[in-house]
Design an enzyme around this catalytic site. Structure first.
Site, PDB file in Angstrom:
ATOM      1  N   ASP A  89    -118.680  49.809 -14.513  1.00  0.00           N
ATOM      2  CA  ASP A  89    -117.178  49.732 -14.733  1.00  0.00           C
ATOM      3  C   ASP A  89    -116.188  49.953 -13.840  1.00  0.00           C
ATOM      4  O   ASP A  89    -115.296  49.047 -13.570  1.00  0.00           O
ATOM      5  CB  ASP A  89    -116.927  50.638 -15.766  1.00  0.00           C
ATOM      6  N   HIS A 126    -119.195  62.313   6.717  1.00  0.00           N
ATOM      7  CA  HIS A 126    -118.046  62.880   6.398  1.00  0.00           C
ATOM      8  C   HIS A 126    -117.547  63.097   4.997  1.00  0.00           C
ATOM      9  O   HIS A 126    -117.563  64.249   4.645  1.00  0.00           O
ATOM     10  CB  HIS A 126    -116.974  61.890   7.188  1.00  0.00           C
ATOM     11  N   HIS A 173    -114.275  65.804   0.216  1.00  0.00           N
ATOM     12  CA  HIS A 173    -115.602  66.002   0.538  1.00  0.00           C
ATOM     13  C   HIS A 173    -116.362  66.332  -0.746  1.00  0.00           C
ATOM     14  O   HIS A 173    -117.234  67.399  -0.609  1.00  0.00           O
ATOM     15  CB  HIS A 173    -115.682  67.132   1.745  1.00  0.00           C
ATOM     16  N   HIS A 201    -108.845  61.509  -0.218  1.00  0.00           N
ATOM     17  CA  HIS A 201    -109.691  61.948   0.563  1.00  0.00           C
ATOM     18  C   HIS A 201    -110.321  63.154  -0.206  1.00  0.00           C
ATOM     19  O   HIS A 201    -109.734  64.164  -0.173  1.00  0.00           O
ATOM     20  CB  HIS A 201    -109.193  62.059   1.878  1.00  0.00           C
ATOM     21  N   TYR A 219    -110.738  46.476 -21.029  1.00  0.00           N
ATOM     22  CA  TYR A 219    -110.922  48.079 -21.530  1.00  0.00           C
ATOM     23  C   TYR A 219    -109.555  48.624 -21.436  1.00  0.00           C
ATOM     24  O   TYR A 219    -108.714  48.433 -20.436  1.00  0.00           O
ATOM     25  CB  TYR A 219    -111.874  48.709 -20.671  1.00  0.00           C
TER      26      TYR A 219
HETATM   27 ZN   LIG Z   1    -112.486  64.683   5.786  1.00  0.00          ZN
END
Ligand SMILES: [Zn+2]
Length: 224
Positions: free
Chosen positions: A120, A160, A97, A95, A214
């Site tokens: 790709d 978010h 930002h 995760h 690849y």
């Molecule tokens: Zn966050």
């Protein structure tokens, strides 16, 4: 032993988030599933990136509850845990930002596929997931409902930021890096004009080649 190695891997992969400029302060997190066990390893909450090490990674069950140690896990642990419960093929979750990708998320706009590199890695557009508040399973549900049956390993959670999945934590980190890269280029391309759409058949061909041919293989397929 597997768990020890995985702690080191997860701690080290956090260094890639700072290296590629995907995170500010202590935001962002990487986790990995412990293979064959209902456990995951994730970043501790609120610890500086410079201080992350194998020993302070947090071992949790797949409900996001720590099973050893003193530190609290990342505040995004519930979302990671939900993904591992719902998607058994997923071995890593990331995760961030990261700026350009999150700017698309702020507009609630998916990133159209205007680049071969996006075809790709993502096989088409990078989708937007629903708005969801932290705490509980809403973010996890939004990630899973958006990415299930989708080629993209990245979702832009509205207002978010980015969540990515992979067979390993490393491949989820790679998807986070590539997501920001294509988000930035797509942003610049559109800021300066109208990007040229790609034919779906070309996107399909690029995705198939990259995913299946690849890279370095122990026994490379015959070339023609
Ligand atoms: Zn966050």
């Amino acid at each position: 032993m597997i768990e020890r190695d995985l702690r080191e891997t997860v701690a080290r992969l956090h260094g890639e988030l700072t290296r590629y400029g995907l995170v500010a302060w202590t935001a962002g997190n990487v986790s990995a599933r412990v293979p064959g066990r209902d456990l995951m390893i994730i970043k501790p909450s609120g610890v500086d990136y410079d201080d992350l090490a194998a020993d302070n990674m947090v071992l949790c069950d797949l409900d996001g509850v720590p099973v050893e140690g003193e530190l609290s896990p990342s505040s995004d642990t519930a979302a990671h845990a939900y993904v591992y419960r719902a998607m058994p093929e997923v071995g890593g979750v990331v995760h961030t930002h990261s700026t350009y990708a999150t700017a698309w998320a702020a507009r609630g706009e998916s990133i159209p596929c205007w680049l071969t590199a996006q075809a790709d890695e993502f096989g088409g557009e990078i989708p937007v997931g629903p708005f969801a508040l932290i705490g509980g399973d809403d973010i996890g549900k939004g990630i899973v409902s958006t990415l299930t049956g989708h080629r993209s390993p990245a979702v832009l959670m509205r207002n978010h930021g980015v969540f990515t999945i992979g067979r390993s934590a490393r491949s989820a980190v790679k998807a986070a890096v590539m997501c920001e890269d294509v988000a930035r280029t797509a942003h610049l391309a559109r800021a300066l004009g109208q990007p040229v759409p790609m034919a779906q058949a070309d996107i399909d061909a690029l995705y198939d080649r990259y995913q299946n041919v690849y890279g370095q293989r122990p026994s490379p397929p015959a070339t023609t």
